[in-house]
Design an enzyme around this catalytic site. Structure first.
Site, mmCIF file in Angstrom:
data_model
loop_
_atom_site.group_PDB
_atom_site.id
_atom_site.type_symbol
_atom_site.label_atom_id
_atom_site.label_comp_id
_atom_site.label_asym_id
_atom_site.label_seq_id
_atom_site.Cartn_x
_atom_site.Cartn_y
_atom_site.Cartn_z
ATOM 1 N N SER A 1 7.561 7.879 31.899
ATOM 2 C CA SER A 1 8.779 9.032 31.874
ATOM 3 C C SER A 1 8.483 9.998 33.194
ATOM 4 C CB SER A 1 8.495 9.841 30.499
ATOM 5 O OG SER A 1 9.897 10.600 30.395
ATOM 6 N N LYS B 1 9.479 3.767 30.931
ATOM 7 C CA LYS B 1 10.638 4.386 30.252
ATOM 8 C C LYS B 1 11.302 5.409 31.165
ATOM 9 C CE LYS B 1 10.868 8.480 27.023
ATOM 10 N NZ LYS B 1 11.667 9.071 27.890
#
Length: 1003
Positions: A397, A422
């Site tokens: 992320s 992600k």
């Protein structure tokens, strides 16, 4: 209908920094139930929480059929979800009900046909049509209908809201792995984690030897100023004992509003007794950044996650490093390994600290509509500093945004592994019940419009860990691991894929503490070869442009690669393997794989492979790897090396089957390869594992109030007592080292003084006594909730139960000294928990003599058994001169879990699509029993209590089981009540074309 059992686990992993528990500090992870499928763990977790009745969270006015939270979630899904075409209402309804099925033991969902579901609650069934479910509102209507059925048929639930939460998360699971409803506790922790500060004392705490222990006080915090030290034990918070207190509860009690006070009692080595500390809470910052100046003025900064103060803290650490190096930093290692992400704006700020221009990240929402890109600013940029960025598969992320920006803007060299992948954007919508929806609304694109979603960021220099030790070799096997691409329903990339699909360089490194000759670095990183490599690379080729740095470092990396392979060849050569490179043209091999037909849990075993070269040319760097789902076999490597024509070479791998391994059947394949790729040659076969006989615990308790009580065996206000826990092993196998643990939910009404005990080994048919100690306050009223856990780590056997005690008002009925010191029992006699014929029988003893510790009235003697106090009627005994050890005694357990017996169906490898599982559950009380296959509940039946005292109830089961290709996990669960459960696991592999089946075909 079934979903992968890994889905829920991976969803939690992928939450990033959202749900970390901070004390500030770590917390103890329970190993109980760790081996159970997720659905079983969730169903068992539906047992009532350890709290008094007044602490329950659901008021009388809450009804699950109101669907208050689900309605809000539906609105946000309709208006904001990133890919509306993924919303399939009928599929979401089925998944919602399946999630409830896994969370509530009494619920079973079956798909009758393509348009109908059957919902069973206890013995009642209701059908639900899914043919007309076309919108999100249709889901709500159907769920309201089902929930009304639940309200009529389900036993009382301690927290009925969790049923609605389960339905929401089941529905969301069909969309993507990161859209999830955070329950109130998780949302509160997420807010603390991302905010980066809270009101507290400033200590890192953990559980050490069962005690709440200070790991370290943070500098310039209330804890440090108060004089707390590492190793201090916090024995009390306010008037509540911390003995056996879960770390999460301790964290909640130590935190509080800034300026408020908390009183703690601290034990320290050298102190004769605990001392009182009254500390005022202050705002405590969670440190997400740490740094160190390495040798030769190379800086090192690690970012653990991205929270509100990360960017500011990074700038401070950079300033401090520049100051420590007198403004002459030779380079910087930015460590983003195992950084799960966090706040987007902080990732942008961290990236902006190192680049002077360009788009850092762009978000792409519904319909591929580009939103405003986040651009770099010129001010305050460290654009001239050579930069090495460390990443691995745990970098996700926000950390991938930083890594992608620094790579694609030609700023930093990435070293390590491909990242998690992600690349989606989530926002939070909070609700009135303190829960929150975490919803995916867009995707991230790194500079150049390159997506990281399910792709990850490819390192420039891939470091591949290698192990060559006496325990085995790992050079080529790489487990799948947890990455975005492994998650069910992951999003596809929202932008273009990177043209750099492979690293510029790949090299192995031996995972050891050995340093290549001449390499320098601080002692702290001796065991971290990735940091050492980044340090050496920056000194050799540190340039502020990525591409130029890679070109300048080419000779260094190639030289290091050659050195590592030479080192590997030498280590393999010590084992008689020629690992010299060379071509292997169309090898012809004869392969033989041998191991025991049946593996035994708890034992060592060997797998031997013999390879003969039938060809006319040598084969170079020949290796093999075992492909199996058995954890003792999967990934074991065989190193054959160079094999001349006609030559034979063997390699033996040693491994161990864990003692708690259930019965299982697996398919095993030896996959051979050379540097040219995987070979057609190989070997495969079935392998069965026989489980070790397992213990099964039962127990009873009684109060021993000698010493600090009145000795009558009753719990009274103001007493300090020993809780004797009598444990029997009702199973067929020995328990190796039984651990006993008690937790209290009574807060300041009951103060734990001894919350755990080790009972040691308990053989089948034998019993042992454990001692736990507490005192009851003078004002204790109502229920005193306790949770008891029995656990044998070696076998994995466990038993949990929750029960309530009630303290009585003290009276003058206490025990008095007895004129005799021992009694003789001339016939088998019952020993009771209290001086009453209505009290519970603790044990039956054969004729013999027992020491007398007191007398209650004229009719009862208090006697000692295994060090504990129990009672016997005076008329059953006669005075004796002295006590003698009993020849035998038998524990009479009050709490006996059900016993699951299987009469048809066993673990193994089969080539049939179905089998039958038959048997029965026995026990004094069987509330219900269910069967799960591959994380899907397929069978539920209601049990019953025994019809005759002393005789077990019998609940038969006959379950047809449909097998998937590959490994099938079959889990049977029987419950005495919502707390006391038994379970058995079978693992069956369906492999087409395998040897004759070991399980019978279903009729």
């Amino acid at each position: 209908m079934a979903r992968s059992w890994k889905t829920n686990l991976l969803k939690l992993v992928a939450l990033g920094a959202a749900c970390s528990l901070l004390a500030f500090g770590g917390y103890e992870l329970s190993h109980l139930r760790a081996g159970l499928p997720s659905g079983v763990r969730e169903a068992l977790a539906s047992a009532k929480p350890l709290m008094s009745a007044s602490e329950g969270r659901d008021g009388d006015d809450y009804r699950i059929s109101s669907l208050a939270v689900f309605t809000n979630v539906s609105l946000h899904l309709r208006d904001n979800y990133v890919e509306p075409e993924r919303i399939h209402p009928a599929e979401m309804l089925v998944a919602a009900l399946e999630e409830i099925e896994q969370s509530v033991a009494e619920v079973l969902v079956r798909q009758v046909d393509a348009e109908r579901l059957s919902i069973q609650v206890m013995d009642e069934t209701q059908e639900v049509s899914i043919a007309d479910v076309e919108t999100l509102w249709d889901i709500s209507l159907k769920l309201r209908e089902v929930f009304r059925f639940f309200e009529e048929q389900l036993p009382p639930q301690e927290n009925a809201r969790t049923i609605e939460y389960a339905a929401i998360n089941g529905a969301l699971s069909t969309l993507d792995p990161h859209s999830v409803l955070l329950q109130p506790e998780a949302f509160a922790e997420m807010k603390t984690s991302t905010k980066g500060e809270f009101g507290g004392l400033g200590i890192v705490i953990s559980i050490r030897d069962g005690r709440l222990t200070v790991i370290s006080p943070l500098a310039d915090t209330p804890a440090a100023r108060a004089g707390l030290e590492a190793g201090d034990v916090i024995s009390r918070i306010g008037e509540v004992s911390t003995i056996s207190m879960p770390i999460e509860e301790a964290v909640q009690m130590l935190r509080g509003p800034e300026g408020s006070e908390v009183t703690i009692w601290v034990e320290r080595e050298g102190w004769s007794k605990a001392r009182r500390f009254q500390v005022t809470r202050e705002r405590i910052k969670i440190q997400s950044v740490e740094s160190e100046l390495l040798s030769q003025d190379v800086g090192y900064i690690k970012i653990k996650n991205f929270q509100q103060n990360t960017g500011q803290d990074l700038e401070k650490h950079l300033h401090d490093l520049q100051k420590a190096s007198e403004g002459e930093l030779a380079g910087l290692i930015l460590d983003l390994r195992n950084n799960p992400g966090g706040l987007l704006e902080q990732a942008i700020r961290v990236s902006d600290a190192f680049v002077s221009s360009g788009d850092i990240v762009t978000t792409v929402g519904y319909g591929n509509q580009l939103r405003e890109p986040k651009k770099a600013r010129w001010a305050g940029t460290e654009s001239k500093l050579p930069l090495a960025v460390l990443v691995n598969r745990g970098s996700a992320s926000a950390s991938e945004i930083v890594a992608g920006a620094l790579k694609n803007l030609d700023r930093g060299v990435l070293i390590g592994e491909r990242t998690f992948g992600k690349g989606s954007v989530q926002v939070l919508y909070d609700f009135a019940d303190s829960s929150a929806l975490k919803l995916t609304i867009a995707q991230y694109l790194t500079p150049g419009g390159i997506s990281i979603q399910s792709e990850g960021v490819v390192p420039d220099i891939a470091l591949e860990p290698a192990v060559i030790s006496d325990d085995g070799v790992r050079l080529y096997y790489e487990p799948d691991g947890y990455r975005e691409s492994n998650l069910d329903h992951h999003l596809d990339p929202g932008g273009r894929r990177s043209f750099e699909t492979m690293p510029s360089f790949q090299l192995p490194f031996l995972s050891s503490n050995e340093r290549p000759e001449g390499e320098q670095g601080p002692a702290r990183f001796d065991a971290d070869p990735v940091v050492r490599f980044g340090h050496a690379f920056l000194l050799e080729a540190g340039i502020n442009k990525r591409k130029e740095s890679l070109e300048a470092g080419r000779r260094f990396v190639e030289k290091r690669t050659k050195e590592e392979w030479q080192h590997i060849e030498e280590r393999l050569g010590d084992r008689g393997v020629d690992w010299s490179p060379g071509s292997s043209i169309d090898p012809k091999l004869e392969v033989e794989l041998s191991l025991s037909e049946t593996l035994i849990a708890g034992t060592d075993f060997e797998v031997k492979a013999n390879i003969r070269n039938l060809g006319e040319r040598p084969v170079h760097r020949l290796r093999g790897v075992l492909d199996s789902e058995h954890p003792a076999l999967e990934g074991r490597e065989f190193m054959f090396g160079k094999l001349e024509p006609g030559a034979t070479r063997s390699w033996t791998v040693k491994s161990h089957v864990a003692l708690d391994t259930p019965p299982r059947g697996d398919w095993l394949k030896l996959v051979l390869s050379t540097d040219e790729g995987v070979l057609d040659a190989g070997a495969e076969r079935a392998v069965e594992t026989e489980a070790a006989p397992s213990p099964l615990f039962s127990y009873s308790t009684n109060i021993d109030d000698r010493g600090r009580g009145d000795g009558d065996g009753r719990l009274e206000r103001g007493e300090a007592v020993t809780l004797s826990v009598w444990v029997s092993n009702e199973g067929e196998g020995a328990a190796h080292d039984v651990v006993l643990r008690l937790e209290s939910g009574a807060r300041d009404k009951l103060f734990l003084e001894r919350g755990s005990d080790r009972l040691g080994a308990i053989e089948p048919g034998k019993a042992a006594r454990g001692r736990l100690e507490f005192r009851v306050s003078d004002e204790a009223e109502g229920e005193l909730p306790l949770k008891l856990t029995l656990y044998d780590p070696a076998t994995g056997a466990w038993l949990e139960d929750q029960f309530d005690l009630r303290a009585q008002v003290a009276d003058d009925r206490g025990a008095r000294p007895s004129p005799i010191s021992a009694i003789e029992l001339e016939s088998p006699t019952a020993l009771r928990a209290e001086a009453s014929a209505e009290s519970r029988i603790i044990a039956s003893v054969s004729p013999g003599r027992l020491p007398v510790t007191g007398q209650v009235g004229e009719d009862w003697y208090a006697v000692e058994l295994e060090g504990g106090m129990v009672f016997v009627e005076a008329k059953s005994a006669r005075p004796a001169d002295e006590a003698k050890p009993l020849s035998s005694w038998q524990h009479r357990a009050a709490t006996i879990p059900p016993r699951i017996q299987i009469s048809r169906g066993e673990a193994g490898v089969v080539d049939v699509p179905k089998l039958r599982l038959q048997g029965e559950v026995q026990g004094p009380t069987v509330r219900d029993m269910f069967v799960m296959v591959n994380d899907q509940k397929i069978y539920f039946t209601v049990g019953r209590e025994s019809e005759a005292p002393g005789r077990p109830s019998r609940v038969p089961f006959d379950v047809p089981i449909q097998l998937d290709e590959g490994l099938n996990r079959i889990h049977l669960v029987a419950r005495r009540d919502e707390n006391v459960v038994s379970h058995r696991t079978l693992l069956i592999t369906r492999h087409s074309g395998s040897s004759p089946p070991v399980a019978e075909v279903a009729e």
